[in-house]
Write an enzyme that holds these catalytic residues in place. Structure first.
Site, PDB file in Angstrom:
ATOM      1  CB  SER A   1      34.111  40.712  31.823  1.00  0.00           C
ATOM      2  OG  SER A   1      33.038  40.771  32.747  1.00  0.00           O
TER       3      SER A   1
ATOM      4  CG  HIS B   1      36.367  36.690  42.733  1.00  0.00           C
ATOM      5  ND1 HIS B   1      37.498  36.764  41.954  1.00  0.00           N
ATOM      6  CD2 HIS B   1      35.386  37.328  42.049  1.00  0.00           C
ATOM      7  CE1 HIS B   1      37.208  37.412  40.829  1.00  0.00           C
ATOM      8  NE2 HIS B   1      35.936  37.775  40.871  1.00  0.00           N
TER       9      HIS B   1
ATOM     10  CB  SER C   1      30.939  40.374  36.455  1.00  0.00           C
ATOM     11  OG  SER C   1      31.741  41.522  36.304  1.00  0.00           O
TER      12      SER C   1
ATOM     13  CD  GLU D   1      41.760  39.699  41.399  1.00  0.00           C
ATOM     14  OE1 GLU D   1      42.482  40.530  41.985  1.00  0.00           O
ATOM     15  OE2 GLU D   1      40.818  40.013  40.648  1.00  0.00           O
TER      16      GLU D   1
ATOM     17  CB  CYS E   1      42.599  46.924  37.765  1.00  0.00           C
ATOM     18  SG  CYS E   1      41.001  46.933  36.952  1.00  0.00           S
TER      19      CYS E   1
ATOM     20  CB  CYS F   1      39.594  46.318  31.503  1.00  0.00           C
ATOM     21  SG  CYS F   1      39.664  44.593  32.052  1.00  0.00           S
TER      22      CYS F   1
ATOM     23  CB  THR G   1      42.300  43.741  40.447  1.00  0.00           C
ATOM     24  OG1 THR G   1      41.545  42.732  39.766  1.00  0.00           O
ATOM     25  CG2 THR G   1      43.704  43.230  40.738  1.00  0.00           C
TER      26      THR G   1
END
Length: 345
Positions: free
Chosen positions: A282, A139, A237, A141, A209, A27, A179
């Site tokens: 990713s 995580h 991931s 994030e 996202c 992305c 996201t």
């Protein structure tokens, strides 16, 4: 072997096919983060330190390590005065403060879509809302977002935790999210939250996202048509793991996640005529191509791409890195180049 058996064998071979999801792989946020490390290595020279994995992919991390990137878990592992890149997942204000105290030269490669969620958290905390962050505890994030307003944010890992939520004022509650979550599970979590708190406010715009949503949508189209879905992506991931789950929920006969083609178990392919293939946000395209080559060894030579969306979003390099590159060359920072390995479709 009889002629009838030979004919059946040929028909079975022809029947074997791969439905290749598009979009898949990198992305814009991952593209930007990986490029930031590569450009920093090329411009400043090795070593360049990176806090946490720049993106959650073993191949990418190993490849950047060979080029001179040094990955660390915490800021205090970076020598004072050295240069450090913050990963695409974002960091809390406390991490920025720690870096400043150690006089580190920082390059913030946080995905702009994650930064948007951070700004939402700050805004709602300033307005004294209780903030429910739908995401996975631990995580990176989530840790970064929660660090923006730790006194106002509580994390809910999914529908099963909704009953545990406690708020000060049911009229001032808002939800935001990580996201890279499953769209469907997040909607179910929010539905249950709204049952408890009818005045629950929504974040302005989507938090999950565009790339996460697009990859899940592609898998939902393909899954009912396949006996097996293979998702290329690392176990840490979040969006890759979600793709595997989405495939099963959408009707795939089976679903497996692999980092590399060598991890495909031939037993998975027994009795299979159609394989679905996708990759997390990713994952460089070279890893998908290697899976296609591996499957061809088992007779899956017919590859049909199933495109459900076209992505054109790009993000500029971090501002200070872009300025240094421009100053060194007298020209604007270079356009996006192929990182680590070819990842074009």
């Amino acid at each position: 072997m009889t002629s009838e058996t030979t004919r059946e064998t040929r028909e079975n071979a022809r029947a074997k096919r791969i439905l290749l999801a598009a979009p898949r792989g990198y992305c814009a946020g991952v593209d930007r983060a990986v490029d930031a490390v590569e450009q920093a290595l090329a411009h400043y020279g090795a070593p360049v330190y990176v806090r946490k994995e720049i993106v959650h992919n073993k191949y990418v991390v190993d490849a950047l390590s060979r080029r001179g990137a040094i990955f660390v878990e915490e800021t205090d592992e970076v020598p004072e005065g050295a240069r450090v890149v913050f990963s695409a997942h974002g960091v809390s204000p406390a991490v920025h403060e720690q870096a400043a105290a150690r006089r580190l030269e920082t390059i913030d490669a946080t995905c702009p879509l994650v930064t948007k969620v951070h700004k939402q958290a700050v805004r709602f905390a300033r307005d004294d809302y209780d903030i429910i962050l739908v995401g996975h505890t631990g995580h990176e994030e989530v840790e970064g977002t929660q660090g923006e307003a730790p006194d106002h944010i509580q994390v809910v890992n999914g529908p099963h935790e909704v009953d545990r939520v406690q708020v000060r004022d049911p009229e001032k509650v808002v939800w935001i999210s990580q996201t890279t979550l499953s769209v469907d599970e997040t909607l179910e979590t929010v539905r249950l939250l709204r049952e408890r708190f009818p005045a629950l406010s929504d974040p302005p715009g989507e938090d999950i996202c565009y790339a996460t949503q697009n990859r899940q949508a592609a898998v939902k189209v393909i899954a009912p048509q396949v006996d097996l879905m293979i998702v290329v992506g690392s176990g840490n991931s979040s969006n890759s793991v979600r793709l595997k789950e989405v495939a099963l929920d959408a009707g795939a006969g089976a679903s497996h996640r692999v980092d590399f083609a060598s991890e495909i178990d031939p037993a998975w392919l027994e009795g299979v005529s159609t394989v679905g293939l996708t990759s997390g946000a990713s994952v460089p395209e070279i890893l998908v191509r290697e899976v296609i080559e591996r499957l061809a060894e088992y007779g899956f030579e017919d590859v049909e791409e199933v495109r459900t969306a076209t992505e054109k979003i790009t993000f500029s390099l971090p501002k200070n890195l872009r300025a240094d590159l421009k100053a060194a060359s007298g020209q604007p920072a270079p356009a996006r180049r192929q990182p680590v390995a070819d990842h074009t479709c």
